[in-house]
Design a protein around this motif. Structure first.
Motif, short mmCIF file in Angstrom:
data_model
loop_
_atom_site.label_atom_id
_atom_site.label_comp_id
_atom_site.label_asym_id
_atom_site.label_seq_id
_atom_site.Cartn_x
_atom_site.Cartn_y
_atom_site.Cartn_z
N THR A 82 26.08 -9.03 5.31
CA THR A 82 26.28 -7.81 6.10
C THR A 82 27.32 -6.91 5.44
OG1 THR A 82 25.74 -9.04 8.11
CG2 THR A 82 26.88 -6.94 8.39
N GLU A 83 28.41 -7.51 4.96
CA GLU A 83 29.43 -6.70 4.29
C GLU A 83 28.86 -6.06 3.02
OE1 GLU A 83 32.65 -9.40 3.69
OE2 GLU A 83 33.38 -9.20 5.75
N TYR A 84 28.08 -6.81 2.27
CA TYR A 84 27.46 -6.27 1.06
C TYR A 84 26.55 -5.09 1.41
CZ TYR A 84 24.34 -5.86 -2.92
OH TYR A 84 23.58 -5.36 -3.95
N LEU A 85 25.70 -5.28 2.42
CA LEU A 85 24.80 -4.19 2.82
C LEU A 85 25.57 -2.98 3.34
CD1 LEU A 85 21.95 -6.22 4.53
CD2 LEU A 85 21.87 -5.04 2.34
N THR A 86 26.67 -3.21 4.04
CA THR A 86 27.49 -2.11 4.54
C THR A 86 28.07 -1.31 3.38
OG1 THR A 86 28.05 -3.41 6.49
CG2 THR A 86 29.46 -1.54 5.99
N ARG A 87 28.57 -2.04 2.36
CA ARG A 87 29.10 -1.34 1.18
C ARG A 87 28.00 -0.55 0.48
NH1 ARG A 87 31.90 -6.21 0.63
NH2 ARG A 87 30.43 -6.96 -0.93
N GLU A 88 26.82 -1.11 0.37
CA GLU A 88 25.71 -0.42 -0.29
C GLU A 88 25.31 0.83 0.48
OE1 GLU A 88 24.08 -1.01 -3.26
OE2 GLU A 88 25.79 -2.36 -3.55
N ILE A 89 25.24 0.73 1.80
CA ILE A 89 24.89 1.90 2.63
C ILE A 89 25.96 2.98 2.49
CG2 ILE A 89 24.63 2.69 5.01
CD1 ILE A 89 23.17 0.03 5.57
N ALA A 90 27.24 2.56 2.48
CA ALA A 90 28.31 3.54 2.32
C ALA A 90 28.21 4.23 0.96
CB ALA A 90 29.67 2.86 2.46
N LEU A 103 25.45 4.68 -0.77
CA LEU A 103 24.29 5.59 -0.69
C LEU A 103 24.64 6.86 0.07
CD1 LEU A 103 21.36 3.09 -0.05
CD2 LEU A 103 21.75 4.49 -2.09
N ARG A 104 25.39 6.72 1.15
CA ARG A 104 25.77 7.92 1.92
C ARG A 104 26.66 8.82 1.08
NH1 ARG A 104 27.07 5.85 8.05
NH2 ARG A 104 24.90 5.55 8.65
#
Length: 194
Positions: free
Chosen positions: A140-148, A150-151
């Protein structure tokens, strides 16, 4: 004479020291020891644990209570109403008390053993769940960093609305400065640009 024969045998067999042969093979390290006699019977702890869980599971059911009640009721009825020479446990019912005490003395450790086995299984399950939760949190932390990321990357990309607003501003600026585009001629005809 035995010593000399042992030395000769040690010399004849390469890699064998004289100490291994002179002991007569009793304490050889390359041979397993003969099984020792045990005073207690040998049993499989896993099979015994499974049996104890089955017994504990049965002791915790309504069926056990019904069967126990029926047996005690038949015991009491028989020892009260049967002829005196057929009664095996007369009125103070000492033998019945002894049997119930024996049943309780075996039931309690079996129930504790079953509970300990269940605690061990629960401990392993909780450890596996904890590791799974840690992996989920890391994912979840990895995906959160990736989404951030991308944003942040999309924040620098021109969107359709932004381009439209920039073009409208340019058109307004051109209208304000009265820039006129020359008309194009196609085959001798003039077409106005719209």
């Amino acid at each position: 004479m035995d010593r000399d024969g042992g030395r000769e045998r040690a010399r004849a067999v390469p890699g064998m020291g004289s100490t291994a042969l002179t002991r007569g093979g009793r304490n050889r390290l390359d041979q397993p020891l003969p099984p020792r006699r045990k005073l207690l019977p040998d049993y499989d702890p896993e099979a015994f644990g499974v049996l104890s869980e089955r017994i504990a599971r049965f002791l915790g059911t309504g069926r056990f209570i019904v069967w126990m009640t029926l047996i005690i009721a038949m015991w009491l009825v028989w020892n009260i109403t049967a002829p005196t020479w057929l009664r095996w446990d007369p009125y103070p019912f000492i033998f019945l008390t002894l049997m119930l005490s024996l049943q309780a003395s075996y039931a309690a450790p079996l129930i504790l053993l079953a509970q300990n086995r269940q605690d061990d299984r629960d401990r392993v399950t909780h450890e596996q769940e904890r590791k799974q939760n840690e992996r989920s949190i890391a994912d979840t932390e990895y995906l959160t960093r990736e989404i951030a990321a991308l944003r942040m990357g999309l924040g620098e990309v021109a969107t359709r609305d932004w381009i439209r607003s920039e073009l409208q501003d340019l058109v307004r600026d051109m209208v304000e400065h009265r820039v006129v585009f020359p008309a194009e001629t196609v085959h001798g005809h003039e077409d106005s640009d719209r």
